[in-house]
Design an enzyme around this catalytic site. Structure first.
Site, PDB file in Angstrom:
ATOM      1  N   ASP A   1       0.813  -1.222   0.000  1.00 22.74           N
ATOM      2  CA  ASP A   1       0.000   0.000   0.000  1.00 22.74           C
ATOM      3  C   ASP A   1       0.844   1.268   0.000  1.00 22.74           C
ATOM      4  O   ASP A   1       1.995   1.287   0.429  1.00 22.74           O
ATOM      5  CB  ASP A   1      -0.970   0.002   1.179  1.00 22.74           C
ATOM      6  CG  ASP A   1      -0.263  -0.100   2.534  1.00 22.74           C
ATOM      7  OD1 ASP A   1       0.755  -0.821   2.619  1.00 22.74           O
ATOM      8  OD2 ASP A   1      -0.726   0.537   3.495  1.00 22.74           O
TER       9      ASP A   1
ATOM     10  N   GLU B   1      -0.701  -1.914   5.160  1.00 23.53           N
ATOM     11  CA  GLU B   1       0.201  -1.899   6.311  1.00 23.53           C
ATOM     12  C   GLU B   1       0.128  -0.591   7.076  1.00 23.53           C
ATOM     13  O   GLU B   1       0.354  -0.559   8.284  1.00 23.53           O
ATOM     14  CB  GLU B   1       1.644  -2.144   5.852  1.00 23.53           C
ATOM     15  CG  GLU B   1       2.642  -2.343   6.990  1.00 23.53           C
ATOM     16  CD  GLU B   1       3.133  -1.068   7.644  1.00 23.53           C
ATOM     17  OE1 GLU B   1       3.448  -1.100   8.845  1.00 23.53           O
ATOM     18  OE2 GLU B   1       3.193  -0.024   6.953  1.00 23.53           O
TER      19      GLU B   1
END
Length: 386
Positions: free
Chosen positions: A78, A135
């Site tokens: 991400d 994350e």
């Protein structure tokens, strides 16, 4: 160093992949394009692919040419909800979204290891490639675990890494034991009474109350936590008001707490709630606090840390693979995976220079073959371990 040499031969391909990810960043649980690209490449290389683990997560499984251990390798995918300010030719094409933490590099390094291992197939055991979503404080690791990650894809050991722009290129460090802080996030909502700015006597001013609360909260770590224990409480947002001449009804404070001892985290939370209750009574207002855990303390298994450093020395030399001693107040949700599977998490230095989470952050593509080679070496060595 066969892994490094062979992966270095296709370093230009890795750079192209990484820059494509960089130009098309996606925030947590929205990594659809990234997941598509990861799954397509793994499939092309003959890796067994499973999608939808933890939402947009991807898991690849590759079996070696002889029996051995099951080695998990994890990378996050991400990006951050922030604007890029680098003026790179491959800069983010999505306004307000930016790979300002280098997860595009982590994903690419794990792909590089998968390609190498798929081409050679000269390893014992099984490599489990874990491409994790979300994350950045959104709980992607926990989502994958809830979806049965380790029941569906058992691992004997697991390893991960993060780029480090403040270290020299290729410098790899592992801190055995507790290495990165656990973290809670919080919102504090103050409901007072608004009034005209010229008549504060009619108000219960949430801005003044909030300002006092910010100051009081800072005393928790200074006066309640044991001085030899590392902890941080930071108020990072203060939202209130809409006009120059209006005292608002409400204000919100938000921020984060970091700690290495869960008991310290519990103590800080208890004191925060008590202080908020006391302020509500003292100022005759309502104060609600919502505080939740986001990251566990990241604990590296000491034996697996030594194994990771040994593999790192094979790639970058013993002088550049070092045991770290300092704690990091930053957090990382691979901690949740390491609570279940023994393993280790390292930093890999590069020449970017600009700090992580800075709008000018630039990942040095020279790091890609290094990280990919370390991932691959871990499978070659640890898969054959007895």
């Amino acid at each position: 160093m066969p892994a490094l040499e062979r992966i270095a031969a296709f370093a230009d391909d890795l750079t192209a992949i990484r820059r494509d990810f960089h130009a098309h960043p996606e925030i947590g649980f929205q990594e659809h394009r990234t997941s598509d690209s990861v799954a397509a490449r793994l499939t092309e290389w003959g890796v067994e692919v499973t999608r939808g683990i933890g939402g947009t997560g991807v898991v690849g499984v590759l079996h070696g040419n002889r029996p051995g251990r099951r080695i998990g390798l994890r990378a996050d995918m991400d990006a951050l909800p922030m604007q890029e300010m680098t003026n790179l030719p491959y800069a983010s094409q999505t306004p307000g979204v930016f790979h300002g933490c280098g997860h595009d590099g982590h994903t690419t390094m794990l792909l590089g290891a998968a390609r190498y291992l798929a081409e050679t197939r000269d390893f014992a055991g099984t490599a489990v490639f874990i491409f994790q979503p979300a994350e950045e404080g959104l709980g992607g690791a926990r989502a994958m675990i809830r979806d049965g990650l380790f029941e569906k894809f058992p691992c004997d050991e697991i390893y991960g890494m993060h780029n480090a722009p403040d270290h020299a290129l290729g410098q790899i460090g592992v801190k055995p034991g507790a290495a990165m802080a656990g973290a809670d996030f919080f919102d504090i909502d103050i409901r007072g009474r608004g009034s005209h700015g010229a008549n504060p006597q009619f108000s219960k001013d949430p801005v003044v109350i909030g300002a006092g609360l910010v100051k009081e909260l800072q005393g928790i770590v200074a006066r309640n936590v044991t001085p030899t224990h590392a902890a941080v409480l930071s108020v990072t947002k203060f939202n209130a008001g809409s006009a120059y001449n209006v005292i608002p009804d409400t204000a919100r404070l938000s921020g984060t707490v970091r700690y290495f001892d869960p008991a310290d985290g519990a103590l800080i939370a208890e004191r925060m709630r008590a202080i908020c209750a006391g302020f509500a009574t003292a100022h005759d207002c309502e104060i609600d606090i919502n505080l939740w855990n986001v990251f566990d303390v990241l604990v590296n298994d000491p034996a697996r840390s030594a194994d990771m450093l040994a593999c790192a020395a094979d790639i970058v030399g013993a002088d550049s693979a070092t045991e770290k001693t300092e704690l990091q107040m930053g957090s990382e949700d691979m901690a949740d995976m390491l609570r279940i599977i023994p393993g280790a998490y390292c930093t890999v230095g590069h020449g970017g220079g600009v700090p992580l989470h800075n709008p000018g952050f630039i990942l040095d593509d020279a790091i890609l073959p290094v990280g990919a080679s370390l991932y691959a070496r871990l499978v070659e060595v640890r898969g054959a371990a007895q």
